[in-house]
Design a protein around this motif. Structure first.
Motif, PDB file in Angstrom:
ATOM      1  N   GLY A 115     -77.444  15.790  19.479  1.00 13.94           N
ATOM      2  CA  GLY A 115     -76.258  16.613  19.212  1.00 13.94           C
ATOM      3  C   GLY A 115     -74.942  15.877  19.338  1.00 13.94           C
ATOM      4  O   GLY A 115     -73.905  16.503  19.542  1.00 13.94           O
ATOM      5  N   ALA A 116     -74.968  14.562  19.225  1.00 11.54           N
ATOM      6  CA  ALA A 116     -73.733  13.779  19.315  1.00 11.54           C
ATOM      7  C   ALA A 116     -73.477  13.075  17.986  1.00 11.54           C
ATOM      8  O   ALA A 116     -74.397  12.858  17.208  1.00 11.54           O
ATOM      9  CB  ALA A 116     -73.852  12.736  20.429  1.00 11.54           C
ATOM     10  N   ASN A 117     -72.235  12.722  17.762  1.00 10.18           N
ATOM     11  CA  ASN A 117     -71.888  11.912  16.606  1.00 10.18           C
ATOM     12  C   ASN A 117     -71.556  10.509  17.074  1.00 10.18           C
ATOM     13  O   ASN A 117     -70.901  10.339  18.095  1.00 10.18           O
ATOM     14  CB  ASN A 117     -70.668  12.486  15.870  1.00 10.18           C
ATOM     15  N   LEU A 118     -72.007   9.515  16.331  1.00 13.49           N
ATOM     16  CA  LEU A 118     -71.662   8.131  16.614  1.00 13.49           C
ATOM     17  C   LEU A 118     -70.419   7.778  15.812  1.00 13.49           C
ATOM     18  O   LEU A 118     -70.393   7.941  14.593  1.00 13.49           O
ATOM     19  CB  LEU A 118     -72.807   7.189  16.227  1.00 13.49           C
ATOM     20  N   THR A 119     -69.382   7.343  16.507  1.00 13.56           N
ATOM     21  CA  THR A 119     -68.141   6.920  15.868  1.00 13.56           C
ATOM     22  C   THR A 119     -68.047   5.404  15.961  1.00 13.56           C
ATOM     23  O   THR A 119     -68.278   4.834  17.029  1.00 13.56           O
ATOM     24  CB  THR A 119     -66.916   7.550  16.582  1.00 13.56           C
ATOM     25  N   VAL A 120     -67.720   4.746  14.855  1.00 17.04           N
ATOM     26  CA  VAL A 120     -67.491   3.310  14.852  1.00 17.04           C
ATOM     27  C   VAL A 120     -66.025   3.074  14.523  1.00 17.04           C
ATOM     28  O   VAL A 120     -65.524   3.543  13.498  1.00 17.04           O
ATOM     29  CB  VAL A 120     -68.389   2.588  13.824  1.00 17.04           C
ATOM     30  N   LEU A 121     -65.322   2.388  15.415  1.00 19.06           N
ATOM     31  CA  LEU A 121     -63.922   2.041  15.211  1.00 19.06           C
ATOM     32  C   LEU A 121     -63.797   0.533  15.081  1.00 19.06           C
ATOM     33  O   LEU A 121     -64.563  -0.206  15.693  1.00 19.06           O
ATOM     34  CB  LEU A 121     -63.066   2.506  16.399  1.00 19.06           C
ATOM     35  N   LYS A 122     -62.834   0.086  14.288  1.00 19.84           N
ATOM     36  CA  LYS A 122     -62.544  -1.349  14.193  1.00 19.84           C
ATOM     37  C   LYS A 122     -61.206  -1.607  14.866  1.00 19.84           C
ATOM     38  O   LYS A 122     -60.222  -0.932  14.571  1.00 19.84           O
ATOM     39  CB  LYS A 122     -62.499  -1.798  12.742  1.00 19.84           C
ATOM     40  N   SER A 123     -61.209  -2.589  15.773  1.00 17.44           N
ATOM     41  CA  SER A 123     -59.991  -2.886  16.512  1.00 17.44           C
ATOM     42  C   SER A 123     -60.111  -4.241  17.180  1.00 17.44           C
ATOM     43  O   SER A 123     -61.195  -4.646  17.593  1.00 17.44           O
ATOM     44  CB  SER A 123     -59.760  -1.812  17.583  1.00 17.44           C
ATOM     45  N   ASP A 124     -58.983  -4.930  17.314  1.00 20.34           N
ATOM     46  CA  ASP A 124     -58.973  -6.174  18.073  1.00 20.34           C
ATOM     47  C   ASP A 124     -58.715  -5.914  19.550  1.00 20.34           C
ATOM     48  O   ASP A 124     -58.871  -6.792  20.382  1.00 20.34           O
ATOM     49  CB  ASP A 124     -57.919  -7.140  17.508  1.00 20.34           C
ATOM     50  N   GLU A 166     -77.576   2.020  12.726  1.00 20.90           N
ATOM     51  CA  GLU A 166     -78.226   3.137  12.021  1.00 20.90           C
ATOM     52  C   GLU A 166     -79.208   3.850  12.955  1.00 20.90           C
ATOM     53  O   GLU A 166     -79.282   5.081  12.973  1.00 20.90           O
ATOM     54  CB  GLU A 166     -78.977   2.635  10.778  1.00 20.90           C
ATOM     55  N   TYR A 167     -79.966   3.072  13.705  1.00 20.02           N
ATOM     56  CA  TYR A 167     -80.930   3.617  14.664  1.00 20.02           C
ATOM     57  C   TYR A 167     -80.209   4.453  15.724  1.00 20.02           C
ATOM     58  O   TYR A 167     -80.598   5.584  16.019  1.00 20.02           O
ATOM     59  CB  TYR A 167     -81.704   2.463  15.305  1.00 20.02           C
ATOM     60  N   LEU A 168     -79.122   3.906  16.277  1.00 23.49           N
ATOM     61  CA  LEU A 168     -78.360   4.619  17.305  1.00 23.49           C
ATOM     62  C   LEU A 168     -77.697   5.866  16.736  1.00 23.49           C
ATOM     63  O   LEU A 168     -77.552   6.871  17.434  1.00 23.49           O
ATOM     64  CB  LEU A 168     -77.322   3.693  17.939  1.00 23.49           C
ATOM     65  N   PHE A 169     -77.308   5.807  15.460  1.00 19.95           N
ATOM     66  CA  PHE A 169     -76.742   6.977  14.797  1.00 19.95           C
ATOM     67  C   PHE A 169     -77.774   8.107  14.779  1.00 19.95           C
ATOM     68  O   PHE A 169     -77.470   9.259  15.083  1.00 19.95           O
ATOM     69  CB  PHE A 169     -76.303   6.621  13.368  1.00 19.95           C
ATOM     70  N   GLY A 170     -79.023   7.760  14.443  1.00 21.25           N
ATOM     71  CA  GLY A 170     -80.104   8.749  14.418  1.00 21.25           C
ATOM     72  C   GLY A 170     -80.384   9.329  15.797  1.00 21.25           C
ATOM     73  O   GLY A 170     -80.575  10.542  15.942  1.00 21.25           O
ATOM     74  N   ILE A 171     -80.406   8.477  16.818  1.00 21.02           N
ATOM     75  CA  ILE A 171     -80.622   8.934  18.193  1.00 21.02           C
ATOM     76  C   ILE A 171     -79.489   9.873  18.605  1.00 21.02           C
ATOM     77  O   ILE A 171     -79.717  10.936  19.188  1.00 21.02           O
ATOM     78  CB  ILE A 171     -80.710   7.742  19.180  1.00 21.02           C
TER      79      ILE A 171
END
Length: 128
Positions: free
Chosen positions: A66-75, A56-61
């Motif tokens: 001006g960037a979006n934080l993307t979280v992907l799930k993958s093995d 959440e903190y990194l999302f705010g930073i």
């Protein structure tokens, strides 16, 4: 010519320095700035309050520069990162330095061997 930059982050607040360094670079590159975290399948950051709070903190930073934080799930983390790089025409990758005894020390080398025309910059953990 504009160059897109990707910052690969872990679920740690210390990754803020990577995002800020990439934002500084992006002023010159004039491209888009992307922040990416790839989590293993089955990992649920809602179950781990500290890691969820860090993301959440990194999302705010990320948003503040001006960037979006993307979280992907993958093995297959490397494959997921490479696909993201290709889909978003990334020219530069920013990653943090792994501790010497960490198994992901070869992460940068592995990415370099699989990618052509993409520059990888490893940012030191020290605050010089």
């Amino acid at each position: 010519m504009a160059h897109n930059i990707l910052v690969c982050v872990t679920q740690q607040k210390t990754c803020e320095r990577l995002i800020r360094r990439a934002a500084e670079m992006n002023v010159e590159m004039e491209g888009e700035l992307f922040v990416l975290h790839v989590a293993k399948n089955g990992w649920n950051f809602l179950d781990n309050a500290k890691e969820g709070e860090a993301l959440e903190y990194l999302f705010g930073i990320s948003k503040s520069v001006g960037a979006n934080l993307t979280v992907l799930k993958s093995d297959n983390i490397i494959e997921s990162i490479i696909n993201f790089i290709k889909e978003n025409a990334i020219s530069y990758i920013i990653i943090g330095e792994s501790p010497n005894d960490h198994k992901e020390n070869n992460f940068a080398q592995e990415l370099e061997s699989l990618l052509q025309n993409v520059h990888i910059r490893v940012i030191s953990n020290s605050r010089r």
